[in-house]
Design a protein around this motif. Structure first.
Motif, PDB file in Angstrom:
ATOM      1  N   ASN A   4      -2.759  -9.867  -6.141  1.00  0.00           N
ATOM      2  CA  ASN A   4      -4.252  -9.751  -6.364  1.00  0.00           C
ATOM      3  C   ASN A   4      -4.667  -9.936  -7.173  1.00  0.00           C
ATOM      4  O   ASN A   4      -6.163 -10.298  -7.486  1.00  0.00           O
ATOM      5  CB  ASN A   4      -4.714  -8.751  -5.247  1.00  0.00           C
ATOM      6  CG  ASN A   4      -4.695  -8.523  -3.393  1.00  0.00           C
ATOM      7  OD1 ASN A   4      -5.138 -10.341  -3.546  1.00  0.00           O
ATOM      8  ND2 ASN A   4      -3.749  -8.320  -3.103  1.00  0.00           N
ATOM      9  N   MET A   5      -4.543  -9.301  -9.100  1.00  0.00           N
ATOM     10  CA  MET A   5      -5.193  -9.240 -10.137  1.00  0.00           C
ATOM     11  C   MET A   5      -4.265 -10.563 -10.043  1.00  0.00           C
ATOM     12  O   MET A   5      -5.106 -11.272 -11.083  1.00  0.00           O
ATOM     13  CB  MET A   5      -4.312  -8.458 -10.198  1.00  0.00           C
ATOM     14  CG  MET A   5      -4.793  -7.851 -11.896  1.00  0.00           C
ATOM     15  SD  MET A   5      -6.285  -8.303 -11.693  1.00  0.00           S
ATOM     16  CE  MET A   5      -6.575  -6.153 -11.721  1.00  0.00           C
ATOM     17  N   GLU A   6      -3.043 -11.577 -10.172  1.00  0.00           N
ATOM     18  CA  GLU A   6      -2.727 -12.365 -10.713  1.00  0.00           C
ATOM     19  C   GLU A   6      -3.881 -13.884 -10.267  1.00  0.00           C
ATOM     20  O   GLU A   6      -3.565 -14.693 -10.554  1.00  0.00           O
ATOM     21  CB  GLU A   6      -1.502 -12.907 -10.592  1.00  0.00           C
ATOM     22  CG  GLU A   6      -0.643 -13.394 -10.688  1.00  0.00           C
ATOM     23  CD  GLU A   6       0.843 -14.131 -10.142  1.00  0.00           C
ATOM     24  OE1 GLU A   6       1.361 -14.571 -11.048  1.00  0.00           O
ATOM     25  OE2 GLU A   6       1.188 -13.659  -8.974  1.00  0.00           O
ATOM     26  N   TRP A  51      -6.335  -2.595 -13.728  1.00  0.00           N
ATOM     27  CA  TRP A  51      -5.298  -3.381 -12.741  1.00  0.00           C
ATOM     28  C   TRP A  51      -4.738  -3.173 -10.584  1.00  0.00           C
ATOM     29  O   TRP A  51      -6.075  -2.515 -10.356  1.00  0.00           O
ATOM     30  CB  TRP A  51      -4.204  -0.984 -13.337  1.00  0.00           C
ATOM     31  CG  TRP A  51      -3.380  -1.260 -12.260  1.00  0.00           C
ATOM     32  CD1 TRP A  51      -2.378  -0.870 -11.019  1.00  0.00           C
ATOM     33  CD2 TRP A  51      -1.669  -1.373 -12.502  1.00  0.00           C
ATOM     34  NE1 TRP A  51      -1.698   0.181 -10.845  1.00  0.00           N
ATOM     35  CE2 TRP A  51      -0.142  -0.508 -11.476  1.00  0.00           C
ATOM     36  CE3 TRP A  51      -1.387  -2.009 -13.580  1.00  0.00           C
ATOM     37  CZ2 TRP A  51       0.561  -1.233 -12.113  1.00  0.00           C
ATOM     38  CZ3 TRP A  51       0.339  -2.462 -13.742  1.00  0.00           C
ATOM     39  CH2 TRP A  51       1.410  -2.050 -13.293  1.00  0.00           C
ATOM     40  N   TYR A  52      -4.141  -3.923 -10.016  1.00  0.00           N
ATOM     41  CA  TYR A  52      -4.415  -3.951  -9.290  1.00  0.00           C
ATOM     42  C   TYR A  52      -3.061  -4.222  -8.701  1.00  0.00           C
ATOM     43  O   TYR A  52      -2.471  -4.628  -8.907  1.00  0.00           O
ATOM     44  CB  TYR A  52      -5.508  -5.644  -8.535  1.00  0.00           C
ATOM     45  CG  TYR A  52      -5.499  -5.092  -7.320  1.00  0.00           C
ATOM     46  CD1 TYR A  52      -5.000  -4.751  -6.370  1.00  0.00           C
ATOM     47  CD2 TYR A  52      -6.658  -6.498  -6.674  1.00  0.00           C
ATOM     48  CE1 TYR A  52      -5.366  -4.808  -5.040  1.00  0.00           C
ATOM     49  CE2 TYR A  52      -7.311  -6.554  -5.433  1.00  0.00           C
ATOM     50  CZ  TYR A  52      -6.908  -5.665  -5.179  1.00  0.00           C
ATOM     51  OH  TYR A  52      -7.076  -5.620  -3.428  1.00  0.00           O
ATOM     52  N   PRO A  54      -8.481   4.026 -21.158  1.00  0.00           N
ATOM     53  CA  PRO A  54      -8.877   3.551 -19.720  1.00  0.00           C
ATOM     54  C   PRO A  54      -8.780   2.829 -18.704  1.00  0.00           C
ATOM     55  O   PRO A  54      -8.073   1.981 -19.419  1.00  0.00           O
ATOM     56  CB  PRO A  54     -10.477   3.339 -19.929  1.00  0.00           C
ATOM     57  CG  PRO A  54     -10.948   4.006 -20.841  1.00  0.00           C
ATOM     58  CD  PRO A  54      -9.912   3.336 -21.683  1.00  0.00           C
ATOM     59  N   PHE A  55      -8.431   3.356 -17.704  1.00  0.00           N
ATOM     60  CA  PHE A  55      -7.166   2.981 -16.578  1.00  0.00           C
ATOM     61  C   PHE A  55      -8.607   2.740 -15.506  1.00  0.00           C
ATOM     62  O   PHE A  55      -9.005   3.412 -15.040  1.00  0.00           O
ATOM     63  CB  PHE A  55      -6.178   3.272 -15.750  1.00  0.00           C
ATOM     64  CG  PHE A  55      -5.233   3.105 -16.608  1.00  0.00           C
ATOM     65  CD1 PHE A  55      -4.024   2.382 -16.184  1.00  0.00           C
ATOM     66  CD2 PHE A  55      -4.528   3.543 -17.964  1.00  0.00           C
ATOM     67  CE1 PHE A  55      -3.304   1.941 -15.964  1.00  0.00           C
ATOM     68  CE2 PHE A  55      -3.383   2.372 -19.175  1.00  0.00           C
ATOM     69  CZ  PHE A  55      -2.765   1.916 -17.341  1.00  0.00           C
ATOM     70  N   MET A  56      -8.909   1.611 -15.464  1.00  0.00           N
ATOM     71  CA  MET A  56      -9.808   1.420 -14.483  1.00  0.00           C
ATOM     72  C   MET A  56      -8.824   0.655 -13.069  1.00  0.00           C
ATOM     73  O   MET A  56      -8.148  -0.647 -13.115  1.00  0.00           O
ATOM     74  CB  MET A  56     -11.138   0.336 -13.892  1.00  0.00           C
ATOM     75  CG  MET A  56     -12.314   0.855 -15.150  1.00  0.00           C
ATOM     76  SD  MET A  56     -11.024   0.875 -16.965  1.00  0.00           S
ATOM     77  CE  MET A  56     -11.970  -0.088 -17.994  1.00  0.00           C
ATOM     78  N   PHE A  57      -8.682   1.500 -11.256  1.00  0.00           N
ATOM     79  CA  PHE A  57      -7.307   0.727 -10.928  1.00  0.00           C
ATOM     80  C   PHE A  57      -7.787   0.818  -9.458  1.00  0.00           C
ATOM     81  O   PHE A  57      -9.591   0.733  -9.268  1.00  0.00           O
ATOM     82  CB  PHE A  57      -5.851   0.989 -10.990  1.00  0.00           C
ATOM     83  CG  PHE A  57      -6.253   2.874 -10.576  1.00  0.00           C
ATOM     84  CD1 PHE A  57      -6.571   2.854  -8.996  1.00  0.00           C
ATOM     85  CD2 PHE A  57      -6.542   4.127 -11.247  1.00  0.00           C
ATOM     86  CE1 PHE A  57      -6.591   4.353  -8.767  1.00  0.00           C
ATOM     87  CE2 PHE A  57      -7.112   5.352 -10.166  1.00  0.00           C
ATOM     88  CZ  PHE A  57      -6.821   5.165  -9.430  1.00  0.00           C
ATOM     89  N   VAL A  58      -7.913  -0.700  -8.799  1.00  0.00           N
ATOM     90  CA  VAL A  58      -8.382  -0.776  -6.712  1.00  0.00           C
ATOM     91  C   VAL A  58      -6.788  -0.503  -6.530  1.00  0.00           C
ATOM     92  O   VAL A  58      -6.298  -0.239  -6.631  1.00  0.00           O
ATOM     93  CB  VAL A  58      -8.301  -2.435  -7.285  1.00  0.00           C
ATOM     94  CG1 VAL A  58      -8.094  -2.550  -5.788  1.00  0.00           C
ATOM     95  CG2 VAL A  58      -8.869  -2.895  -8.151  1.00  0.00           C
ATOM     96  N   GLN A  59      -8.043   0.486  -5.491  1.00  0.00           N
ATOM     97  CA  GLN A  59      -7.045   0.939  -4.555  1.00  0.00           C
ATOM     98  C   GLN A  59      -7.510   0.518  -3.002  1.00  0.00           C
ATOM     99  O   GLN A  59      -7.793  -0.984  -3.308  1.00  0.00           O
ATOM    100  CB  GLN A  59      -7.867   2.074  -3.378  1.00  0.00           C
ATOM    101  CG  GLN A  59      -7.396   3.161  -2.437  1.00  0.00           C
ATOM    102  CD  GLN A  59      -8.164   3.770  -1.930  1.00  0.00           C
ATOM    103  OE1 GLN A  59      -9.547   3.708  -0.971  1.00  0.00           O
ATOM    104  NE2 GLN A  59      -7.324   5.939  -1.840  1.00  0.00           N
ATOM    105  N   ARG A 111     -16.935  -3.653  -9.223  1.00  0.00           N
ATOM    106  CA  ARG A 111     -16.293  -2.247  -8.976  1.00  0.00           C
ATOM    107  C   ARG A 111     -15.101  -1.958 -10.027  1.00  0.00           C
ATOM    108  O   ARG A 111     -15.796  -0.777 -10.059  1.00  0.00           O
ATOM    109  CB  ARG A 111     -16.404  -2.304  -7.210  1.00  0.00           C
ATOM    110  CG  ARG A 111     -16.522  -1.813  -6.161  1.00  0.00           C
ATOM    111  CD  ARG A 111     -16.191  -1.888  -4.973  1.00  0.00           C
ATOM    112  NE  ARG A 111     -17.451  -1.481  -3.818  1.00  0.00           N
ATOM    113  CZ  ARG A 111     -16.883  -2.022  -2.261  1.00  0.00           C
ATOM    114  NH1 ARG A 111     -16.273  -1.659  -2.681  1.00  0.00           N
ATOM    115  NH2 ARG A 111     -17.840  -2.020  -1.180  1.00  0.00           N
ATOM    116  N   LEU A 112     -14.867  -2.614  -9.995  1.00  0.00           N
ATOM    117  CA  LEU A 112     -14.009  -1.659 -11.380  1.00  0.00           C
ATOM    118  C   LEU A 112     -14.848  -2.199 -12.883  1.00  0.00           C
ATOM    119  O   LEU A 112     -14.673  -1.226 -13.678  1.00  0.00           O
ATOM    120  CB  LEU A 112     -12.768  -2.924 -11.980  1.00  0.00           C
ATOM    121  CG  LEU A 112     -11.652  -3.379 -10.634  1.00  0.00           C
ATOM    122  CD1 LEU A 112     -10.704  -4.200 -11.150  1.00  0.00           C
ATOM    123  CD2 LEU A 112     -10.861  -2.337 -11.564  1.00  0.00           C
TER     124      LEU A 112
END
Length: 518
Positions: free
Chosen positions: A128-130, A303-304, A337-342, A400-401
């Protein structure tokens, strides 16, 4: 006569041998010269973005002991290749700019043109990030026809894995500037994230996209970071040995053949392909696609990932904390900072409340946000698709990220970057009163009535519950549960219909809690 003939034979033999040696030496000469050439690491190319505001590094290879001179902004900086032919030059921090040129001189000369200084983000995870913008362009056709493209630049790290240890260089990649002919190849999440930031802060944004579909988190961790996970580390040790690695490859090939023999004329299932592929085993992608990026500097990480660990979500939070700590230490940025997706919603919604490994993993992700500093969690439970594990709405996810980056990277005051999270749930008779943190200007319900809650007594047999919102408190009850002990919200692989939001538009975080008594 005999001696003359013997002399002739020997002469011909040595002539052929000399010719062969000459040919061999001639073929080796270009290799030797090629190795002696000064080269930059593959991460460096024209149109790249370098992190502003921090001293930055250039590195590469040359002949052992060779002197290297880097010319930038009218000043020269020197280095010398070590015994392994590796060199590194550190240059002073720069403010945001574009159109810069960097020259490298030694036995040969190189030049980087159209270099920008801005903010660089590392985009990691799985498919989903790729996923490329072209793969979701039917949802966002306007992204290929913009009148003006912000200064966003993208580098796609070539897919490669290696179990022998951290590598010194990636396999390849190329920087590209956003435009009609290029943006379709960008990570879709990365594009919408970077586009939002670029338009707000007005500096070049670089995205280094290093991700591989279907990967578990262990693929992106080092051998040492897996110490707390003996099974994964044992596999990593096994794969680091070439003999053991070849034996495992042969074993996997035999497993595939055995399945196909038992199931003639059928296609090998994806799950079997995945489990019998070396690609997705521990450390491989970290060694080849993350470690070689050192000593690059970043503004942050997006990060996803998580789908690859839903089969066994237990312990995911510990692994994720380990990965964050590893990357921060490796890049020498302890507050990176780490911004990640739930995880997004997926599959057909449950008719009745049920257990869910996806819900468990979301809870593990929420735990990481609650316990690790300088992190943010972008929810996606309202933008998924029941029939597609790759939902097309990457715009909402990217933006949102970006909320997390606006807070942690840019220090934007008042930005509402955290979704509402349960703070406590207390029983009052047969009803449960729930309070939330991070509500911003308040809570709201999207729809006619609040839904997505389930309730249970001591027996933990959950039933759907009624719920109401008043003065930012949620009251939950069911006529069939007289003494509530447990309450859940959006606890499902696909919590479709969960509709509690902050006024700023962020969905409430799924939860499962044990209830306190008044």
């Amino acid at each position: 006569m005999r001696s003359k003939r013997l002399f002739t034979i020997r002469f011909r033999f040595y002539s052929k041998l000399l010719g062969a040696l000459t040919l061999l030496l001639g073929s080796l000469a270009p290799l030797s010269n090629a190795y002696a050439e000064v080269k930059l690491a593959k991460l460096f190319s024209d149109s790249m973005v370098i992190q502003r505001g921090q001293p930055f590094n250039l590195w590469g290879t040359a002949a052992a002991g060779e002197g290297i001179k880097v010319v930038f902004n009218g000043r020269s900086y020197s280095a010398q290749a070590n015994g392994q032919g590796r060199w590194l030059v550190t240059l002073p921090a720069q403010s945001a700019s574009t159109g810069q040129t960097i020259e490298i001189h030694a036995s040969n000369s190189l030049a980087l043109s159209d270099v920008a200084f801005g903010d660089v983000f590392l985009a990691g995870g799985q498919s989903n990030m790729e996923y490329k913008l072209d793969q979701v362009i039917s949802r966002f056709p306007e992204e290929k026809t913009l009148d003006h493209y912000p200064d966003v630049r993208h580098f796609d790290v070539a897919r490669h894995y290696d179990f022998s240890g951290p590598q010194s260089d990636i396999n390849g990649g190329q920087w590209a500037k956003a435009g009609k002919d290029t943006v379709g190849r960008f990570s879709a999440v990365g594009w919408f994230f970077a586009k939002d930031l670029s338009e707000r802060v007005g500096v070049p944004i670089g995205v280094i996209s290093s991700n591989v579909g279907a990967t578990p988190i262990e693929s992106w961790m080092s051998l040492e970071a897996l110490q707390a996970f003996p099974e994964a580390q044992a596999m990593a040790y096994k794969l680091s040995n070439e003999t053991s690695r070849m034996a495992l490859r042969a074993e996997y090939a035999q497993q595939r053949k055995s399945w196909l023999r038992k199931n003639p004329n059928q296609k090998l299932p994806w799950l079997i392909k995945h489990s019998t592929s070396l690609d997705f085993k521990p450390t491989g992608f970290y060694n080849a696609m993350i470690a070689p990026l050192q000593p690059m500097k970043f503004a942050g990480v997006i990060w996803y990932q998580g789908e690859g660990n839903t089969k066994d979500p237990k312990g995911y939070s510990d692994k994720f904390r380990g990965l964050i700590g590893l990357w921060r230490e490796y890049f020498a940025q302890p507050k990176l900072p780490f911004m990640f997706v739930q995880l997004a919603n997926f599959q057909k919604p449950d008719m009745q409340p049920a257990e869910s490994r996806w819900a468990e993993l979301r809870a593990q992700q929420a735990e990481v946000f609650s316990t690790v500093d300088y992190t943010s969690m972008a929810l996606a439970i309202d933008v998924g698709e029941r029939h597609d594990i790759h939902p097309k709405d990457k715009k909402t996810v990217g933006e949102r990220l970006a909320l997390g980056a606006r807070h942690w990277v840019y220090g934007e005051p008042g930005v509402d970057y955290v979704s509402p999270m349960v703070s406590d749930a207390r029983a009052s008779g047969a009803r449960v009163v729930i309070n939330f943190d991070y509500i911003g200007e308040g809570l709201t319900v999207r729809g006619d009535r609040l839904s997505g809650f389930a309730i249970a007594g001591e027996d933990e047999k959950y039933v759907w519950a009624k719920a109401s919102l008043q003065d930012n408190e949620v009251t939950v009850w069911s006529d069939s549960v007289r003494k509530p002990k447990h309450v859940r919200y959006a606890w499902a692989t696909n919590p479709e219909g969960a509709n509690l939001y902050s006024i700023s538009g962020l969905p409430a975080v799924p939860f499962s809690v044990e209830i306190e008594r008044y």
